[in-house]
Design an enzyme around this catalytic site. Structure first.
Site, PDB file in Angstrom:
ATOM      1  N   ASP A   1      78.903  17.322   3.740  1.00 29.83           N
ATOM      2  CA  ASP A   1      77.553  17.778   4.115  1.00 29.83           C
ATOM      3  C   ASP A   1      76.593  17.717   2.927  1.00 29.83           C
ATOM      4  O   ASP A   1      75.415  17.396   3.084  1.00 29.83           O
ATOM      5  CB  ASP A   1      77.609  19.210   4.655  1.00 29.83           C
ATOM      6  CG  ASP A   1      78.522  19.303   5.855  1.00 29.83           C
ATOM      7  OD1 ASP A   1      78.094  18.937   6.953  1.00 29.83           O
ATOM      8  OD2 ASP A   1      79.686  19.705   5.680  1.00 29.83           O
TER       9      ASP A   1
ATOM     10  N   ASP B   1      70.543  18.357   5.316  1.00 28.75           N
ATOM     11  CA  ASP B   1      71.247  17.823   6.487  1.00 28.75           C
ATOM     12  C   ASP B   1      71.613  19.008   7.373  1.00 28.75           C
ATOM     13  O   ASP B   1      72.606  19.693   7.130  1.00 28.75           O
ATOM     14  CB  ASP B   1      72.511  17.070   6.033  1.00 28.75           C
ATOM     15  CG  ASP B   1      73.315  16.562   7.222  1.00 28.75           C
ATOM     16  OD1 ASP B   1      72.707  16.201   8.240  1.00 28.75           O
ATOM     17  OD2 ASP B   1      74.559  16.531   7.126  1.00 28.75           O
TER      18      ASP B   1
ATOM     19  N   GLU C   1      66.902  15.599   7.563  1.00 31.62           N
ATOM     20  CA  GLU C   1      67.486  14.572   8.425  1.00 31.62           C
ATOM     21  C   GLU C   1      67.202  14.874   9.896  1.00 31.62           C
ATOM     22  O   GLU C   1      67.273  16.017  10.331  1.00 31.62           O
ATOM     23  CB  GLU C   1      69.004  14.460   8.189  1.00 31.62           C
ATOM     24  CG  GLU C   1      69.618  13.323   9.011  1.00 31.62           C
ATOM     25  CD  GLU C   1      70.889  12.738   8.418  1.00 31.62           C
ATOM     26  OE1 GLU C   1      71.182  12.984   7.236  1.00 31.62           O
ATOM     27  OE2 GLU C   1      71.583  12.017   9.149  1.00 31.62           O
TER      28      GLU C   1
END
Lengths: 176, 176
Positions: free
Chosen positions: B141, B9, B69
Site C-alpha cells: 500500500d 492510495d 488515486e
C-alpha cells in the site's frame, strides 16, 4: 437536559441537514436546509463546499449528537462510488467536530417515522411536517434529514438514550 | 524550488501514503507507510483513525501538493460504497489542510511509472524501488502511494507543472 440532534441525508449533489431539539417526549424544529455542491467542479472543490457547509451548521446550531442516513447502494458502480465519497466526507465532518454519530438505513427511518418500511417518500415528508408542527413543507432533502434526526430521537429515547444522557456516547447504536 | 508531494492510495481497511521530494528531474524518497483502521469498529471510528492519520502525516512532512488515486469501481456495490467512503474521507483530510489535490487512475499510474497500463502490481513496486533508489521494498500500500506521488511528479513537470510552480494550483489535471 435538552438534546439537540443534527440529521444528515448525504448526496453527491445535494446533502440535506435538519436540526431538532428533544426535550422528554417533545421534538422541536430548530433548522433545516440543503448544501448544494457546484456541479462542474472537481471532487476536491465539491467536498470542500460540503464539509464547510456541515461545519457551518454545527458551529451555528451546536448539536449534541448526530445521525447519518445509510445511503442506498445503487446498481450503478460509478454513482455508488460518488455517493460513498460524499457520505465519507459527511462522516468526516461530523467526527472532526467530535459529535457522536448514529447511522440509520432508509428502511429504519421509514419504520420509525411512518410506521412501515415501504412508505413512499411523500408520506415521510408529511409525517415530518406533522411531528414537528411545521407551517410549510421543507425541501425534500431537508425533510429527509429531519426524518433521520427524528428516527434517532425515537431510537435513543429508551435505555441507550438514558445512558447517553449520563454522558456515555452512542455510536452506530452501540455504547462506547 | 522544492516540491514535496504526498501520494495517497485509499482503501477501506488500509490506506497507503508516500511522500517524495521533487527537485528538477530528481525524485527523493521522504517517507511512506500505511494507516490501518480497526476492523471491528464503526464507520465513525474508522474514519476518525484515517483522517487523524493523514493529518499527522501532513503535519509531520508538510507536503506542498497531493495526489489521490482514483479507486477501482468494484462489482460489489457494498464494497464500492465502503471504498468511496474511505476515499471521500481522504479527500476531506487533504482539502481541510488546503492542499491542492490531483487525481490519477490506476491506469495512469501504471503508464507513468512502468510505461504500460497493464503492468502487474509487482512491476509497479519494482519501479518505485528503482526510481527512488530504495534499499528495501516498501509495503504494497505504501509502494502504491509512492507510485501515485511519482505519477504526479511526472505529469506536473511539463507546462502545467511550470504554471503550478508560479503559484497556480492544479486540481484533477485542470488549473484553477
Amino acid at each position: 437536559m435538552k438534546r439537540r440532534i443534527l440529521g444528515i441525508d448525504p448526496g453527491s449533489r445535494i446533502t440535506g441537514f435538519g436540526v431538532i431539539d428533544v426535550i422528554g417526549n417533545q421534538r422541536h424544529y430548530v433548522a433545516s436546509g440543503a448544501i448544494r455542491t457546484p456541479p462542474g467542479a472537481t471532487l476536491a472543490e465539491r467536498i470542500k463546499v460540503l464539509v464547510h457547509g456541515i461545519h457551518q451548521v454545527i458551529d451555528t446550531y451546536q448539536p449534541t449528537e448526530s445521525a447519518l442516513e445509510q445511503v442506498f447502494v445503487n446498481v450503478n458502480p460509478a454513482a455508488t462510488l460518488m455517493l460513498g465519497q460524499a457520505r465519507g466526507a459527511c462522516m468526516t465532518a461530523l467526527v472532526l467536530r467530535d459529535l457522536p454519530v448514529a447511522e440509520y438505513t432508509a428502511l429504519q427511518v421509514k419504520q420509525s417515522v411512518v410506521g412501515q418500511g415501504k412508505a413512499p417518500k411523500e408520506q415521510v415528508q408529511y409525517m415530518v411536517v406533522r411531528m414537528l408542527d411545521l407551517s410549510g413543507t421543507p425541501q425534500a432533502d431537508a425533510a429527509d434529514a429531519l426524518a433521520v434526526a427524528l428516527t434517532h430521537a425515537n431510537h435513543s429515547g429508551g435505555a441507550i438514550g438514558k445512558l447517553a444522557l449520563q454522558g456515555l456516547k452512542v455510536r452506530g447504536g452501540r455504547l462506547v
